[in-house]
Scaffold this motif. Structure first.
Motif, mmCIF file in Angstrom:
data_model
loop_
_atom_site.group_PDB
_atom_site.id
_atom_site.type_symbol
_atom_site.label_atom_id
_atom_site.label_comp_id
_atom_site.label_asym_id
_atom_site.label_seq_id
_atom_site.Cartn_x
_atom_site.Cartn_y
_atom_site.Cartn_z
ATOM 1 N N LYS A 126 38.949 52.263 41.947
ATOM 2 C CA LYS A 126 39.460 51.107 42.681
ATOM 3 C C LYS A 126 39.265 51.255 44.181
ATOM 4 O O LYS A 126 39.352 52.353 44.716
ATOM 5 C CB LYS A 126 40.968 50.943 42.449
ATOM 6 N N LYS A 149 40.379 46.175 43.493
ATOM 7 C CA LYS A 149 39.213 45.812 42.664
ATOM 8 C C LYS A 149 38.415 47.082 42.383
ATOM 9 O O LYS A 149 38.449 48.045 43.150
ATOM 10 C CB LYS A 149 38.331 44.797 43.393
ATOM 11 N N ALA A 200 41.069 44.609 32.284
ATOM 12 C CA ALA A 200 39.606 44.660 32.244
ATOM 13 C C ALA A 200 39.118 45.035 30.847
ATOM 14 O O ALA A 200 38.185 44.409 30.315
ATOM 15 C CB ALA A 200 39.084 45.655 33.279
ATOM 16 N N THR A 237 45.427 46.969 35.766
ATOM 17 C CA THR A 237 44.129 46.343 36.024
ATOM 18 C C THR A 237 43.088 46.847 35.034
ATOM 19 O O THR A 237 42.291 46.060 34.513
ATOM 20 C CB THR A 237 43.673 46.606 37.475
ATOM 21 N N GLU A 269 41.776 47.175 47.908
ATOM 22 C CA GLU A 269 42.281 45.856 47.492
ATOM 23 C C GLU A 269 42.601 45.792 45.995
ATOM 24 O O GLU A 269 43.037 44.756 45.499
ATOM 25 C CB GLU A 269 41.253 44.759 47.828
ATOM 26 N N GLY A 290 35.380 39.602 37.159
ATOM 27 C CA GLY A 290 36.343 39.351 38.218
ATOM 28 C C GLY A 290 37.171 40.559 38.628
ATOM 29 O O GLY A 290 37.804 40.541 39.683
ATOM 30 N N PHE A 291 37.153 41.606 37.825
ATOM 31 C CA PHE A 291 37.901 42.821 38.151
ATOM 32 C C PHE A 291 37.126 43.736 39.099
ATOM 33 O O PHE A 291 37.646 44.729 39.580
ATOM 34 C CB PHE A 291 38.271 43.584 36.879
ATOM 35 N N PHE A 292 35.868 43.389 39.367
ATOM 36 C CA PHE A 292 34.976 44.232 40.148
ATOM 37 C C PHE A 292 34.576 43.550 41.451
ATOM 38 O O PHE A 292 34.555 42.331 41.544
ATOM 39 C CB PHE A 292 33.701 44.534 39.338
ATOM 40 N N ILE A 293 34.222 44.384 42.449
ATOM 41 C CA ILE A 293 33.651 43.838 43.678
ATOM 42 C C ILE A 293 32.300 43.214 43.318
ATOM 43 O O ILE A 293 31.789 43.387 42.211
ATOM 44 C CB ILE A 293 33.503 44.915 44.777
ATOM 45 N N GLU A 315 35.298 49.284 42.442
ATOM 46 C CA GLU A 315 34.080 49.389 43.243
ATOM 47 C C GLU A 315 33.033 50.270 42.567
ATOM 48 O O GLU A 315 31.875 50.295 42.970
ATOM 49 C CB GLU A 315 34.389 49.940 44.633
#
Length: 105
Positions: free
Chosen positions: A90, A95, A14, A10, A93, A27-30, A97
């Motif tokens: 991460k 993603k 990114a 991931t 989920e 899209g890789f982040f909350i 944070e």
């Protein structure tokens, strides 16, 4: 630049998006990730609305923390070029944070 040495998949994807200025970066982040720059809390979206597509790694020199901490030489727009770290955090989920960035020693 060979990004295959980034072992966290991931993070690698990114960084690929960051390198090309691709909007997929977000899209890789909350929705509202915590972000720090040299220890100061800043707004993630505001920062990358100015930086994405203009700032990027020139080299990846060191990878730590199971592929989530990236160190390298970075072109930081008007601020010049210098060694930095990006530390990705991460959630459950998968993603990000939180992202801590700063000048590496």
């Amino acid at each position: 630049m060979d990004l295959s040495k980034i072992t966290d998949e991931t993070v690698r994807h990114a960084i690929e998006a960051l390198q090309t200025g691709d909007q997929k970066w977000y899209g890789f982040f909350i929705e509202n990730p915590v972000m720090t720059d040299d220890g100061n809390t800043i707004d993630f979206t505001t920062f990358f609305s100015k930086a994405l597509g203009k700032e990027y790694f020139l080299s990846i020199d060191r990878i730590e923390n199971e592929g989530k901490d990236i160190y390298g030489n970075f072109k930081a727009g008007q601020w010049g070029t210098f060694p930095v770290f990006f530390k990705f955090h991460k959630n459950a989920e998968g993603k990000f944070e939180r992202l801590d960035i700063g000048q590496a020693k």
